[in-house]
Scaffold this motif. Sequence first.
Motif, PDB file in Angstrom:
ATOM      1  N   ARG A 215       0.838  -1.211   0.000  1.00  0.00           N
ATOM      2  CA  ARG A 215       0.000   0.000   0.000  1.00  0.00           C
ATOM      3  C   ARG A 215       0.872   1.260   0.000  1.00  0.00           C
ATOM      4  NH1 ARG A 215      -5.382   0.165   1.563  1.00  0.00           N
ATOM      5  NH2 ARG A 215      -4.900   2.064   2.709  1.00  0.00           N
ATOM      6  N   TYR A 216       1.978   1.212   0.730  1.00  0.00           N
ATOM      7  CA  TYR A 216       2.880   2.374   0.735  1.00  0.00           C
ATOM      8  C   TYR A 216       3.428   2.607  -0.677  1.00  0.00           C
ATOM      9  CZ  TYR A 216       6.512   5.635   1.808  1.00  0.00           C
ATOM     10  OH  TYR A 216       7.295   6.760   1.798  1.00  0.00           O
ATOM     11  N   LEU A 217       3.832   1.519  -1.318  1.00  0.00           N
ATOM     12  CA  LEU A 217       4.368   1.602  -2.682  1.00  0.00           C
ATOM     13  C   LEU A 217       3.318   2.150  -3.660  1.00  0.00           C
ATOM     14  CD1 LEU A 217       7.006   0.968  -4.088  1.00  0.00           C
ATOM     15  CD2 LEU A 217       6.317  -1.438  -4.233  1.00  0.00           C
ATOM     16  N   SER A 224      -4.034   4.109  -7.058  1.00  0.00           N
ATOM     17  CA  SER A 224      -5.057   4.040  -6.008  1.00  0.00           C
ATOM     18  C   SER A 224      -4.971   2.691  -5.295  1.00  0.00           C
ATOM     19  CB  SER A 224      -6.447   4.288  -6.596  1.00  0.00           C
ATOM     20  OG  SER A 224      -6.623   3.474  -7.711  1.00  0.00           O
ATOM     21  N   HIS A 225      -5.576   2.613  -4.103  1.00  0.00           N
ATOM     22  CA  HIS A 225      -5.532   1.374  -3.329  1.00  0.00           C
ATOM     23  C   HIS A 225      -6.706   0.478  -3.707  1.00  0.00           C
ATOM     24  CE1 HIS A 225      -2.480   2.950  -0.738  1.00  0.00           C
ATOM     25  NE2 HIS A 225      -3.246   3.870  -0.202  1.00  0.00           N
ATOM     26  N   PRO A 226      -6.436  -0.799  -3.980  1.00  0.00           N
ATOM     27  CA  PRO A 226      -7.559  -1.736  -4.130  1.00  0.00           C
ATOM     28  C   PRO A 226      -8.147  -2.072  -2.750  1.00  0.00           C
ATOM     29  CG  PRO A 226      -5.467  -2.724  -4.882  1.00  0.00           C
ATOM     30  CD  PRO A 226      -5.135  -1.447  -4.167  1.00  0.00           C
ATOM     31  N   GLN A 227      -9.302  -2.738  -2.731  1.00  0.00           N
ATOM     32  CA  GLN A 227      -9.865  -3.290  -1.496  1.00  0.00           C
ATOM     33  C   GLN A 227      -9.205  -4.652  -1.262  1.00  0.00           C
ATOM     34  OE1 GLN A 227     -12.276  -1.729   0.358  1.00  0.00           O
ATOM     35  NE2 GLN A 227     -11.979  -0.042  -1.108  1.00  0.00           N
ATOM     36  N   TYR A 228      -9.053  -5.021   0.010  1.00  0.00           N
ATOM     37  CA  TYR A 228      -8.396  -6.304   0.302  1.00  0.00           C
ATOM     38  C   TYR A 228      -9.290  -7.222   1.127  1.00  0.00           C
ATOM     39  CZ  TYR A 228      -4.012  -4.213  -1.234  1.00  0.00           C
ATOM     40  OH  TYR A 228      -3.020  -3.613  -1.987  1.00  0.00           O
ATOM     41  N   SER A 229      -9.266  -8.510   0.784  1.00  0.00           N
ATOM     42  CA  SER A 229      -9.875  -9.559   1.613  1.00  0.00           C
ATOM     43  C   SER A 229      -8.865 -10.693   1.680  1.00  0.00           C
ATOM     44  CB  SER A 229     -11.151 -10.118   0.974  1.00  0.00           C
ATOM     45  OG  SER A 229     -12.010  -9.086   0.580  1.00  0.00           O
TER      46      SER A 229
END
Length: 309
Positions: A215-217, A224-229
């Motif tokens: 996420r930092y990268l 943008s950030h994806p959602q995570y599961s």
Amino acid sequence: MSADQYFTTTVKHVPYRGRFAPSPTGPLHFGSLVTALGSYLEARSQQGEWLLRMEDIDPPREQTGAADAILRALEAYHLNWDGVVLYQSLRHAAYETALTQLIENHHSFACSCSRKTIAVNGGGHIYPGTCRDGLPPGETPRTVRVRVPNKDEIFTDALQGQVKSNLQTEVGDFVVRRADGLYAYHLAVVVDDAQQGITDIVRGTDLLGSTLPQRYLQRCLGYSHPQYSHLPLAVNQHGQKLSKQNFATAIDIRHPGPTLSKALAFLGHPPPAELQGADPALLLNWATAHWDMQNVPRTASICIDGEGK
Ligand code: GLU
């Protein structure tokens, strides 16, 4: 233009796009089937796309023929992907561009430390920052690392809840180009998820901690950030992840029904008695219609104890 028109033309619905990203280090085993299945069902139940990426950037760890064996197994289980398979081995130019961007924006630095010097200077495996302000005199660069701040990285995983770590003290400046010249997994995965337009990442909890540097990268590179599961990991009776190293057996591709039924049960969606062991197309139809991420166990791992093979 009225306010209503403005919104209809500018607010875009971002369609769901998921992926399965196996490393061809061995054939598909029960653990990797669970990951493929969970990410497939989440995507399909949201009418989303499901892409396939072969993470073949680490030749020393790969097994000849494994990439093809994985594709054949996915086909046998009716886990049909959209579009063409993206091979990381063909993506070096994209990783090079991202690396240049990191260097130009001062997010990364050359480092001369080996694992051994990190253990000696830092007393553990967290990078102690030795080269972050320049190589010590007389040292030659070995790797390229990303400089991380002394701050918490926090995100909420749909299954595992809040995940938080101080990037500098608990993760450390991480490698994006290795001493052998290969690009590191964190860089490749982030660049490719962005390039493939992935909105949602569903994978095993073995990668929960990797999400923090990734996420930092993503922010360093302007993505943008994806959602995570993060799905529970299938482990053996010793608590170890199933892998080539502990001889996880390849799944049966001639009779997929029973193993697919077990994988569905593992993910909290046991098929009804009349569908147990049925044809994969029927099982997946049922599972897509009944899939609910809320019913997946929210644990980090589940012991399959010789089951599921
Ligand atoms: N290639 C990685 C693995 O097989 C997974 C990468 C990911 O899903 O982000 O462990």
